[in-house]
Motif scaffolding. Structure first.
Motif, mmCIF file in Angstrom:
data_model
loop_
_atom_site.group_PDB
_atom_site.id
_atom_site.type_symbol
_atom_site.label_atom_id
_atom_site.label_comp_id
_atom_site.label_asym_id
_atom_site.label_seq_id
_atom_site.Cartn_x
_atom_site.Cartn_y
_atom_site.Cartn_z
ATOM 1 N N GLU A 91 -34.673 -63.848 -77.709
ATOM 2 C CA GLU A 91 -33.524 -63.769 -76.812
ATOM 3 C C GLU A 91 -32.328 -64.539 -77.378
ATOM 4 N N GLY A 92 -31.166 -63.944 -77.284
ATOM 5 C CA GLY A 92 -29.946 -64.608 -77.694
ATOM 6 C C GLY A 92 -29.559 -64.378 -79.137
ATOM 7 N N TRP A 93 -30.535 -64.057 -79.987
ATOM 8 C CA TRP A 93 -30.271 -63.922 -81.417
ATOM 9 C C TRP A 93 -30.076 -62.477 -81.845
ATOM 10 N N LEU A 94 -30.282 -61.525 -80.938
ATOM 11 C CA LEU A 94 -30.139 -60.102 -81.279
ATOM 12 C C LEU A 94 -28.727 -59.663 -80.889
ATOM 13 N N PHE A 95 -27.826 -59.721 -81.859
ATOM 14 C CA PHE A 95 -26.400 -59.555 -81.574
ATOM 15 C C PHE A 95 -26.083 -58.166 -81.040
ATOM 16 N N PRO A 96 -25.349 -58.086 -79.920
ATOM 17 C CA PRO A 96 -24.968 -56.782 -79.359
ATOM 18 C C PRO A 96 -23.897 -56.104 -80.200
ATOM 19 N N SER A 97 -24.137 -54.849 -80.544
ATOM 20 C CA SER A 97 -23.201 -54.072 -81.349
ATOM 21 C C SER A 97 -23.719 -52.641 -81.402
ATOM 22 N N THR A 98 -23.027 -51.796 -82.166
ATOM 23 C CA THR A 98 -23.516 -50.436 -82.417
ATOM 24 C C THR A 98 -24.121 -50.402 -83.810
ATOM 25 N N TYR A 99 -25.380 -50.011 -83.889
ATOM 26 C CA TYR A 99 -26.105 -50.055 -85.157
ATOM 27 C C TYR A 99 -26.472 -48.645 -85.613
ATOM 28 N N ASP A 100 -26.271 -48.411 -86.899
ATOM 29 C CA ASP A 100 -26.626 -47.139 -87.509
ATOM 30 C C ASP A 100 -27.704 -47.422 -88.549
ATOM 31 N N PHE A 101 -28.910 -47.670 -88.079
ATOM 32 C CA PHE A 101 -30.003 -48.035 -88.965
ATOM 33 C C PHE A 101 -30.529 -46.817 -89.718
ATOM 34 N N ASP A 102 -30.803 -47.019 -91.004
ATOM 35 C CA ASP A 102 -31.438 -45.971 -91.793
ATOM 36 C C ASP A 102 -32.854 -45.737 -91.267
ATOM 37 N N LYS A 103 -33.311 -44.490 -91.312
ATOM 38 C CA LYS A 103 -34.639 -44.167 -90.777
ATOM 39 C C LYS A 103 -35.759 -44.904 -91.495
ATOM 40 N N SER A 104 -35.491 -45.308 -92.743
ATOM 41 C CA SER A 104 -36.538 -45.994 -93.514
ATOM 42 C C SER A 104 -36.673 -47.469 -93.141
ATOM 43 N N MET A 105 -35.720 -48.018 -92.377
ATOM 44 C CA MET A 105 -35.769 -49.432 -92.036
ATOM 45 C C MET A 105 -36.883 -49.720 -91.036
ATOM 46 N N THR A 106 -37.643 -50.764 -91.314
ATOM 47 C CA THR A 106 -38.722 -51.166 -90.415
ATOM 48 C C THR A 106 -38.142 -51.886 -89.201
ATOM 49 N N ALA A 107 -38.988 -52.114 -88.204
ATOM 50 C CA ALA A 107 -38.550 -52.850 -87.015
ATOM 51 C C ALA A 107 -38.087 -54.250 -87.406
#
Length: 422
Positions: free
Chosen positions: A243-259
């Motif tokens: 909590e608190g460290w996951l910065f709010p924004s719009t993310y365009d993650f590549d499909k290959s990126m892991t969680a």
């Protein structure tokens, strides 16, 4: 003393003889020779090399005339005229190269030239990725490699014809064998982006963020839940929470990126925000915890700095913070700004009605404005506040409890007039 053949043909050089001396006439040949002199003397500021070239040219003209050949006029500007021409050509080449690079298109490879397809392409589609900073030639090469367009040069030309176009990085699903112009149009259509952006709003809880990431990326929530705070380099005091460290924004993650990689990118954004405010390492979590309270209690953002000051003033006087948003976090309840007596009886360390001081960790993900306010609160004496209009966000601040009671009356009046909104 008799004149030499050179004197008879040319007269003496202007730097060797008095200009007042007449050129010796020798019939028709002398008259023809004199006719060439005015043209040769139109450029008096001549170098030795130019005079030598002139002399040779006139000597050759005399030889051709005696042999009955067609004469060749001597023009001393002919050699000089080549310099500006060559210089102009160089400027054209350099300027053209500069123009291509200024447009961000790059120079197309000779290997990629080869025409263009017609129309909007076939039914078969492929995915093409555009990275941040890719030049037009780089994007064109990717399109050619994927079979979308026929040549890099065709795509570069299409971009050059549309210099105001800005392509958004991401992965796009495109038809194969389409024209470069068609491909450029398709890359500007958000509908062709694979997955699009994942929007993480300010103030979300960790569980809500995981659900959004899962929906946007297609990865199960369980993959995000397995990522630990330690793996992300977060303080031990986080007790495993993110909590608190996951910065709010719009993310365009590549499909290959892991969680884990996705969460690492979000944490990095939070750290970058804190670094930009010069927050000390030993104060990072404290600032984020205060920012999470500000984010929850001042969602409109107009009074972030004042809310942050109320937090500071109450902590300084060892007063309980008494923030309803901390209780909402405990019961995971949205859609209300109030809490019941039963809700406020929780023994959770996040219950700021029962426990003085800050909660053990942040309890939502604050945005940049809330973080900035927590790091630099607005100066003031306030210890209380209440939002008296939930639609406009109008909030009243006070220094004394009596003033707060008067403001709370206004809040209750608004709630009575607007049932279901408090």
């Amino acid at each position: 003393m008799g004149s030499s053949p050179r004197d008879r043909l040319f007269g003496r050089a202007e730097d060797e003889v008095d200009p007042s001396q007449a050129v010796r006439r020798e019939g028709e040949r002398g008259a023809q020779t004199r006719a060439a002199l005015p043209q040769a003397r139109k450029n008096p500021a001549m170098t030795r090399r130019e005079r030598r070239d002139r002399d040779e040219a006139l000597r050759e003209a005399e030889r051709r005339r005696e042999a009955g050949e067609t004469s060749v006029d001597y023009n001393p500007n002919r050699r000089r005229g080549m310099v500006p021409l060559v210089f102009a050509l160089v400027l054209v080449l350099v300027g053209g190269t500069f123009a291509w690079r200024t447009l961000g298109l790059g120079l197309p490879s000779f290997q990629s030239q080869g025409g263009d397809y017609d129309g909007a392409g076939e039914d078969e589609t492929v995915e093409v990725k555009i990275n941040k900073g890719d030049a037009g030639s780089t994007i064109g090469s990717s399109l050619v490699e994927a079979g979308v367009t026929k040549s890099t040069s065709a795509f570069v030309e299409a971009m050059a014809a549309n210099p105001k176009v800005n392509l958004t990085p991401g992965t796009y699903k495109l038809r194969k064998k389409q024209s470069a112009e068609s491909a450029l149009t398709a890359l500007q259509d958000p509908k062709n982006r694979v997955g699009g952006g994942i929007v993480i709003q300010e103030g979300l809880w960790q569980s809500e963020i995981f659900a959004k990431l899962s929906k946007g990326s297609g990865r199960p929530v369980s993959e995000y839940e397995k990522v630990t705070a330690n793996q992300l380099g977060l303080p031990k005091s986080m007790n495993g929470k993110l909590e608190g460290w996951l910065f709010p924004s719009t993310y365009d993650f590549d499909k290959s990126m892991t969680a884990k990689e996705q969460l690492q990118a979000m944490v990095k954004n939070t750290k970058d925000q804190l670094n930009s405010l010069n927050v000390r390492a030993d104060q990072l979590q404290e600032v984020l915890t205060k920012a999470s309270i500000v984010q929850a209690e001042s969602p409109a953002g107009a009074d972030d700095g004042k809310v942050a000051r109320v937090i500071e003033n109450r902590l300084d006087e060892n007063m309980p913070l008494q923030m309803d948003s901390s209780v909402h976090y405990i019961i995971h309840k949205r859609g209300t700004v109030t809490t019941s007596n039963e809700d406020r009886q929780s023994d959770s360390p996040y219950n700021t009605y029962k426990h003085k001081g800050l909660p053990p960790t942040p309890y939502n993900s604050p945005g940049a404005a809330a973080i900035k306010a927590a790091a630099n609160p607005t100066p003031g004496p306030w210890k209380y506040f209440v939002t008296v209009n939930q639609e406009t966000g109008e909030t009243l601040f006070s220094e004394t409890y009596d003033q707060q009671l008067e403001n709370e009356k206004k809040f209750r009046e608004w709630c009575q007039k607007n049932p279901g909104k408090c």
